[in-house]
Structure formats: C-alpha cells, structure tokens
Design an enzyme around this catalytic site. Structure first.
Site, mmCIF file in Angstrom:
data_model
loop_
_atom_site.group_PDB
_atom_site.id
_atom_site.type_symbol
_atom_site.label_atom_id
_atom_site.label_comp_id
_atom_site.label_asym_id
_atom_site.label_seq_id
_atom_site.Cartn_x
_atom_site.Cartn_y
_atom_site.Cartn_z
ATOM 1 N N ARG A 51 -5.537 3.689 4.769
ATOM 2 C CA ARG A 51 -6.645 3.624 3.736
ATOM 3 C C ARG A 51 -7.882 2.961 4.067
ATOM 4 N NH1 ARG A 51 -3.571 -0.678 -0.353
ATOM 5 N NH2 ARG A 51 -5.336 0.179 -1.854
ATOM 6 N N CYS B 152 -8.852 -7.081 1.207
ATOM 7 C CA CYS B 152 -7.896 -6.361 1.286
ATOM 8 C C CYS B 152 -7.950 -5.196 -0.135
ATOM 9 C CB CYS B 152 -6.593 -7.127 1.205
ATOM 10 S SG CYS B 152 -6.322 -7.854 -0.011
#
Length: 281
Positions: free
Chosen positions: A180, A239
């Site tokens: 990701r 995050c």
C-alpha cells in the site's frame, strides 16, 4: 499501574483482585465495520464495554478530514466518563488484531492525559489462551468523570504536514503494509501511494507470530534500523486513517525510543484533497 501493555494473566489477576478497572473491547474490521459489534455480542471479557472505531473513537466525517478524524478532546472525555471512567482509573483496551485498533484508544486516552492505560498484549486470542472467561453480559457502569489534563502524546495536523514538504522538520513513518505504501494496491482509499518523503514501518512488524508485541530490545534494534539516530520528536507516525500509526507510537515507547507525534488524519485525509502531491515506489 499499567501504561503500555498488560499480559492476559496479569489482567486476570487484576480483575480478580476487585481493582477498579475499565476494560474496552475495540474489535473491528475496516471492510466489515459491524464485525466487532457481532463479535462482542458473541462473547467478551467480563465487564468489558464495546468501543466502536467509527462511532465512539472518531468525529463525524466531512469528506475532507479522513476516515477516522479525532473528536474534540472534551467530547471524548465526556464519552469516557459516560462509560464509568475516572481520572486515575486503570483502563485496559483490547482487540483481536494484535492491537491494531486498541492502540487507537490507548493513544486517545493518553491524549487526554490519562496515564494508567494499557493494551492487552495479544488481545482476545491471548485472553482465551490464558483461560480467561467469556461472557455475553453487557455491563451498565455508573457514570464517571474524566477531566482532560496535559496531553501525553502529540497530534500533528494536515497543515503541519503540508508545511513540512516546503520546509522539512520531521519525517513521516507510515504504518501501512508495504504494498500500500508503494502504491501497488489500495483497497480502501481512492488514491494509492504515500505522502512524499515518508518512510515505511509496517505495524505488523512490531508483533510476534502469536499477535503479542516483540521484546523491547528486538523492537529497538528493528526500529533503529529505520530511524537511525534521529530522535523521536523528529518523526511523525502516520498510516491510513490514524489507527495503526498509534501502534507504531506504542512500539516506540516499548522500545524506549521516546514518544513521537502522530498525524491523525493520515493518508485518507491527505488524499481527500486531490491537489496534494502523492509519491509511489
């Protein structure tokens, strides 16, 4: 007082002693946001109350503030008080994902200045493995009261991250999975990639195979391989939406490396404005 982690045997002993403890079940799934509620209804630690990431631990979404924006401190303090929490009371939080979601509530309690808050190491699976009981009884605690005090952790907003691109003062450490971070896949947010200049430390790298945190000395070696000699206050944890970033904050504390700030909006807030730059690779 437990301030970072508490083991399942230690929690069993603490609850058996009759000590005043507030336990919160933070089980959740980002792709099935009602899974945690169903799991809680099927069985939870006796006395535990459910804390939903979207409904209880986040402010309303505006489309510009990310998937899990932080609530106003005073409103969050009121929520804790309504669940029977008092200043100075021991709080224990757990999930079934290695602390992925429980770390968010741990961080938020410290954000209010609460010191006695700990993540159950290994969460629900370790509780059961240690012989802990399961109940379906939903507690009804008496009202408490939490007065916000000086924050023990620091939150960084998107304006600070934007300014940092022009005049670097810190480095972001992104807790998302490497694929990701590199922008190869993006299962949740509308844009793949990462904030330019970020580094990557997958939060799951903080854990043993059984979901418990690695020993402090091992965490220290692994984190220092990424951080080098740069002090904690020159790093900012990020995050996808401000949850697993808290996991890396906890890992830093366990490793004795200090308490870095956290960018609460994280990637989901960053890409809400498509004019902000994105990096890949």
């Amino acid at each position: 007082m437990f301030q970072t982690l508490i083991s399942a045997p230690a929690l069993r002993k603490l609850l058996a002693s009759g000590a005043s403890v507030a336990v919160f079940d933070c089980r959740h799934d980002l792709m099935d946001v009602q899974l945690g509620r169903r799991q809680y209804a099927e069985g939870h630690i006796p006395g535990a109350q459910f804390a939903h990431l979207d409904d209880d631990l986040s402010a309303p979404k505006t489309g510009a503030n990310g998937r899990h924006p932080l609530p106003v401190r005073e409103k969050f303090a009121q929520w804790l008080g309504s669940r029977g929490v008092h200043n100075g009371m021991q709080v224990v939080v757990y999930d079934a994902s290695g602390g992925m979601f429980a770390a968010r509530l741990w961080w938020m309690c410290r954000w209010l200045g609460l010191e006695a808050v700990a993540v159950l190491d290994g969460g629900w699976p370790q509780w059961l493995a240690a012989g802990g009981e399961s109940t379906t009884v939903v507690p009804s605690p008496a009202a408490g009261q939490v007065q916000p005090a000086a924050a023990l952790v620091e939150a960084v907003d998107v304006a600070a991250v934007e300014a940092n691109l022009l005049e670097p003062r810190f480095t972001l450490l992104d807790a998302r999975a490497p694929e990701r971070f590199r922008g190869e896949v993006e299962p949740i947010d509308p844009v793949a990639g990462h904030i330019p200049g970020s580094r990557n430390r997958f939060f799951k790298d903080n854990l043993e195979a059984d979901g418990r945190f690695k020993p402090a000395d091992q965490l220290r070696r692994e984190l220092q391989a990424v951080l080098g000699d740069t002090p904690a206050n020159q790093w900012v944890m990020s995050c996808g939406s401000g949850s697993t970033a808290c996991h890396n904050v906890l890992a830093m504390e366990l490793a004795g490396l200090g308490t870095p700030p956290m960018y609460a909006g994280s990637w989901s807030e960053w890409v809400a404005d498509r004019t902000r730059p994105v990096a890949k690779g």
